[in-house]
Design a protein around this motif. Structure first.
Motif, PDB file in Angstrom:
ATOM      1  N   TYR A  16       0.835  -1.203   0.000  1.00  0.00           N
ATOM      2  CA  TYR A  16       0.000   0.000   0.000  1.00  0.00           C
ATOM      3  C   TYR A  16       0.871   1.255   0.000  1.00  0.00           C
ATOM      4  N   GLY A  17       1.904   1.265   0.847  1.00  0.00           N
ATOM      5  CA  GLY A  17       2.799   2.417   0.878  1.00  0.00           C
ATOM      6  C   GLY A  17       3.535   2.612  -0.427  1.00  0.00           C
ATOM      7  N   GLY A  18       3.884   1.495  -1.099  1.00  0.00           N
ATOM      8  CA  GLY A  18       4.538   1.603  -2.394  1.00  0.00           C
ATOM      9  C   GLY A  18       3.663   2.288  -3.421  1.00  0.00           C
ATOM     10  N   VAL A  19       2.370   2.004  -3.398  1.00  0.00           N
ATOM     11  CA  VAL A  19       1.430   2.664  -4.306  1.00  0.00           C
ATOM     12  C   VAL A  19       1.357   4.158  -3.995  1.00  0.00           C
ATOM     13  N   PHE A  21      14.582  10.540  14.263  1.00  0.00           N
ATOM     14  CA  PHE A  21      14.515   9.465  13.288  1.00  0.00           C
ATOM     15  C   PHE A  21      13.632   9.917  12.131  1.00  0.00           C
ATOM     16  N   ARG A  22      14.010   9.567  10.915  1.00  0.00           N
ATOM     17  CA  ARG A  22      13.196   9.927   9.744  1.00  0.00           C
ATOM     18  C   ARG A  22      11.830   9.271   9.799  1.00  0.00           C
ATOM     19  N   VAL A  43       3.258   3.148   7.035  1.00  0.00           N
ATOM     20  CA  VAL A  43       3.282   3.310   5.575  1.00  0.00           C
ATOM     21  C   VAL A  43       4.215   2.313   4.891  1.00  0.00           C
ATOM     22  N   GLY A  44       5.056   1.625   5.651  1.00  0.00           N
ATOM     23  CA  GLY A  44       5.933   0.617   5.080  1.00  0.00           C
ATOM     24  C   GLY A  44       7.244   1.170   4.569  1.00  0.00           C
ATOM     25  N   THR A  45       8.202   0.268   4.375  1.00  0.00           N
ATOM     26  CA  THR A  45       9.548   0.691   3.990  1.00  0.00           C
ATOM     27  C   THR A  45       9.634   1.151   2.549  1.00  0.00           C
ATOM     28  N   ARG A  46       8.741   0.695   1.659  1.00  0.00           N
ATOM     29  CA  ARG A  46       8.774   1.174   0.267  1.00  0.00           C
ATOM     30  C   ARG A  46       8.471   2.661   0.203  1.00  0.00           C
ATOM     31  N   TYR A  47       7.661   3.154   1.118  1.00  0.00           N
ATOM     32  CA  TYR A  47       7.307   4.572   1.153  1.00  0.00           C
ATOM     33  C   TYR A  47       8.339   5.389   1.924  1.00  0.00           C
ATOM     34  N   ALA A  48       8.835   4.821   3.020  1.00  0.00           N
ATOM     35  CA  ALA A  48       9.607   5.631   3.962  1.00  0.00           C
ATOM     36  C   ALA A  48      11.086   5.282   4.052  1.00  0.00           C
TER      37      ALA A  48
END
Length: 260
Positions: free
Chosen positions: A50-53, A169-170, A226-231
């Motif tokens: 979902y975060g990647g999208v 932290f980011r 949001v997951g690691t693909r997003y963040a």
């Protein structure tokens, strides 16, 4: 096996010549139903998908519950926020704190309100205009109301410079080790000036510590939404004292304390 299959298909799609945003979105749509059915046990993979999208579609705001929706700032760091939020009136909190401070003074106990920094810097255009953040304005109001009542305050934001995000932290709302180290030094200086405390000087000097960096280790509470693909993920820094120490740690339920 499902993760490996979907990731293999994703990377295969990335390798094709037709690698447009629309093509990627069509691929994600084709995979969503099966992934959702397999991930309803709250596995993190669906959150990552979902975060990647959201990242592919350049979303700066990822909605969650009201208090915990996530905003991606201009520098890529995350913060909590909500669309259309208004500045809060913190006068009730300030008055409650002033009443508490007055009761302390009745018992001869000094009081200083220490304001820690917000992740969003003051006066910096780092959050999209529609997602205005008012935490600094609220902090300013809180401190000014206490000062008007005659109580001491210490604003750590004054000593931490403009780019406060480097001290967080980011992917999380907490300070990182660098921020905590500097915040401790600033607070110690303020209390020493106000009350004559004698600080432990070695504990305030970065040169007295080894700074150990563990790369790509930590995913904070904002990143988990949001997951690691997003963040992405954060490095984790550990300060290790290079001077002799003697510490004891004990929990009341534990039979044997830890000393070293």
């Amino acid at each position: 096996a499902m993760r490996a299959s979907v990731l293999k298909a994703w990377h295969a799609r990335e390798d094709q010549s037709d690698n447009s945003l629309l093509t990627k979105l069509e691929f994600v749509a084709d995979q969503t139903e099966g992934t959702l059915n397999a991930a309803l046990d709250r596995e993190h993979y669906f959150i990552g998908l979902y975060g990647g999208v959201q990242k592919l579609t350049r979303q700066r705001f990822v909605e969650d519950s009201y208090s915990y929706s996530v905003i991606r700032m201009n520098n890529g760091a995350l913060t909590f926020g909500s669309v259309g939020q208004a500045q809060k009136d913190v006068s009730h909190n300030a008055q409650a704190t002033a009443d508490f401070a007055a009761r302390l003074e009745d018992h001869g106990i000094p009081f200083t309100a220490v304001m820690t920094p917000q992740k969003v810097p003051q006066g910096v255009d780092i959050v999209p205009a529609a997602l205005k953040d008012y935490h600094n304005e609220e902090a300013d109001q809180f401190l000014s109301l206490l000062e008007a009542e005659g109580f001491h305050t210490a604003d750590l934001r004054d000593g931490m410079g403009g780019d406060l995000t480097q001290y967080f932290f980011r992917t999380d709302h907490h300070w990182n080790a660098d921020g905590a180290f500097l915040g401790n030094a600033l607070m110690t200086a303020a209390l020493s000036e106000q009350y004559g405390f004698i600080p432990f000087e070695q504990g305030l000097e970065q040169g007295q510590f080894a700074r150990l960096v563990y790369e790509d280790l930590f995913l904070g509470s904002q990143g988990k939404r949001v997951g690691t693909r997003y963040a992405g993920v954060d490095d984790f820094v550990l300060y290790s004292p290079e001077f002799p120490t003697n510490l004891t740690y004990q929990v009341s339920e534990a039979a044997v304390p830890r000393t070293g």
